[in-house]
Scaffold this motif. Sequence first.
Motif, short mmCIF file in Angstrom:
data_model
loop_
_atom_site.label_atom_id
_atom_site.label_comp_id
_atom_site.label_asym_id
_atom_site.label_seq_id
_atom_site.Cartn_x
_atom_site.Cartn_y
_atom_site.Cartn_z
N PRO A 12 0.81 -1.23 0.00
CA PRO A 12 0.00 0.00 0.00
C PRO A 12 0.84 1.27 0.00
O PRO A 12 0.38 2.32 -0.46
CB PRO A 12 -0.82 -0.13 1.29
CG PRO A 12 0.01 -1.02 2.17
CD PRO A 12 0.69 -1.98 1.25
N ASP A 13 2.06 1.19 0.54
CA ASP A 13 2.96 2.34 0.54
C ASP A 13 4.39 1.83 0.63
O ASP A 13 4.63 0.62 0.72
CB ASP A 13 2.64 3.31 1.69
CG ASP A 13 2.65 2.63 3.05
OD1 ASP A 13 3.68 2.01 3.39
OD2 ASP A 13 1.63 2.69 3.77
N SER A 14 5.36 2.74 0.62
CA SER A 14 6.77 2.36 0.58
C SER A 14 7.25 1.72 1.87
O SER A 14 8.31 1.10 1.90
CB SER A 14 7.63 3.58 0.27
OG SER A 14 7.43 4.58 1.27
N SER A 15 6.44 1.82 2.94
CA SER A 15 6.89 1.29 4.23
C SER A 15 6.41 -0.14 4.50
O SER A 15 6.80 -0.73 5.51
CB SER A 15 6.38 2.19 5.37
OG SER A 15 4.96 2.17 5.43
N PHE A 16 5.58 -0.68 3.61
CA PHE A 16 5.03 -2.01 3.87
C PHE A 16 5.07 -2.85 2.60
O PHE A 16 4.65 -2.40 1.53
CB PHE A 16 3.58 -1.92 4.37
CG PHE A 16 2.98 -3.25 4.75
CD1 PHE A 16 3.08 -3.74 6.04
CD2 PHE A 16 2.30 -4.03 3.81
CE1 PHE A 16 2.54 -4.96 6.40
CE2 PHE A 16 1.76 -5.26 4.15
CZ PHE A 16 1.88 -5.71 5.46
N ARG A 17 5.56 -4.06 2.72
CA ARG A 17 5.54 -5.02 1.62
C ARG A 17 5.25 -6.39 2.21
O ARG A 17 6.06 -6.94 2.95
CB ARG A 17 6.86 -5.05 0.87
CG ARG A 17 6.83 -5.91 -0.39
CD ARG A 17 8.03 -5.57 -1.26
NE ARG A 17 7.96 -6.25 -2.53
CZ ARG A 17 8.79 -7.23 -2.90
NH1 ARG A 17 9.73 -7.65 -2.06
NH2 ARG A 17 8.68 -7.80 -4.09
N GLY A 18 4.06 -6.89 1.91
CA GLY A 18 3.65 -8.19 2.44
C GLY A 18 3.22 -9.13 1.35
O GLY A 18 2.90 -8.72 0.22
#
Length: 631
Positions: A254-260
């Motif tokens: 959803p944004d640059s701080s989260f990758r799941g």
Amino acid sequence: MEAILPASDAATAVAAYLQQHETKGLLRFITCGSVDDGKSTLIGRLLHDTRLLFDDQLATLEADSRRHGTQGQDIDFALLVDGLAAEREQGITIDVAYRFFSTEKRKFIVADCPGHEQYTRNMATGASTADLAVVLVDARKGLLTQTRRHSYIVSLLGIRHVLLAVNKMDLVDYDEGVFEAIVDGYRELAAQLGIEHVTCLPLSALRGDNMLQRSDAMPWYRGPTLLEHLETVDVSRKSSELGLRMPVQWVCRPDSSFRGFAGTIVAGEVQAGDEIVALPSGRRSTVARIVTADGDLARARAGQAVTLTLGDELDISRGDVIAAAHNPPQVADQFAVHLLWLGEHALLPGRPYWLKIGARTVGATVTEIKHKVDVNTQEHLAAKHLELNEVAYCNLHLDQAVAFEPYADNRELGAFILIDRQSYATVAAGTLDFALRRAGNIHWQHVDVDKAARARIKHQQPRCLWFTGLSGSGKSTIANLVEKRLLAMGQHTYLLDGDNVRHGLNKDLGFTDEDRVENIRRVAEVARLMVDAGLIVLVSFISPFIAERRMARELFGDGEFVEIFVDAPLEVAEQRDVKGLYAKARAGEIANFTGIDSPYERPAHAEIVLESAAEATEELAARVLRYMSRH
């Protein structure tokens, strides 16, 4: 007078009741058997006697029983399931009918599968997600060919639990000897097919004997009733022994701080800190968080949908598999498989399809049919192609490696479908048996002299000029003239002509559809090697099928493949036929002749279309050369 609970206690009781029903286990099962063995009656009676019908459904059933029923003034329970008009009129089951019902102990999804051989693919659809099969046998008829066929498909699709329901015991006077003889025969069959758990039950679905309550008419039977067995049978699979398996369905960023990486765990369990491996890449990391809509979890198990975040930035895509690092699944690109053909057109070895396994889609080709299986007798038969509803043991090649496990160990990582590349229709369902070759065993060998270097020394752009059209259309004549002019210009060329290649490389092939597919596959691979050598290769083959011409195109880089359709009306091609092949084909002396009794599929998007009946050969060749100079 009944006591009235306080509002708070009533709310608590309702919440507890809802929680109990929400957490009940789910059993998926199928019913299968010969025509008129009573499958639909059994399900209808089960729904009726468990009081799971609404008043309007019951009223409709009573009205339909009078109109279409076979039980006189009594209710015809089969009409609850046979929903198609054709089914009611003919008294047979055609399509798979799914019904949901629930008792205090369990929830159920039942699929009523058709018995006719021509609906084998419908039965396989219903069985593909089932944990248990109810195989019905008419007590008067005993084990039939259909019983063997259905049991074979049940075993093929990995259903480990079978309930043998010997129905219509009322019509054999509830004879224990009749029941025991059928049971002995079926247990022998089940052992041959590798079905692990068989429970045998005598009943009368129409009269309700041993359905919900034990029948007084069969005091010799001391086992569970039908419903008791369905409510208590343990069909759980020991997936935890495999370790974590989670096919990635979606990369969530959803944004640059989260990758799941989102997916459903299909085996094992995971907790934060566990070491994992991403397949097929083989990159390793650790689980940082287990994220759900209700907050992070400390641990997640098989059946849960979660999003995993990792301690490292790994390149993971949809269709990859996240697995336990200490016990990962295999990665391979060639397999031995069982295949059930679902397509209206025959399976031809060598023809390219799409294969979908989990969320991953890759290119696939059946390279060899090892044998066809007679589903009625389980006899192994030689075969060069597969028709609708036929089953075979095949070798399968993928254009990319995938993570997998044998279907017997893991349904989710061992089952696949094949998809037609033109219509996008599902044409086969299959199960992976074992890897023929591990993907890591064979690698591309690096060479210092590449295609670009070979092209530079020849001062030309390598290409494949693929001439296609009917026999007699003028393909070979035009291709020969184009090569002569290229050679005069100092170009390095080679012409692969259909007739000439059949004297050597393809001399073992005939003219069946299967051999035509292999004919084009071989010549396309040779043409690819010639282009890699820096040559301009001209291919003159009828190549009648769109699928194989597309397969050939996909072997080449952008702009390297030029499809040239030499278009001539059939009557013109016949007039030019100096070999007399068309006349022999029309006289029945030559079989599978393109344009007569074998189809030619016209190209829809050829780069060049040459109407050989309208222009001179020299002008047609010049058009090809002009195209090459422009591109």
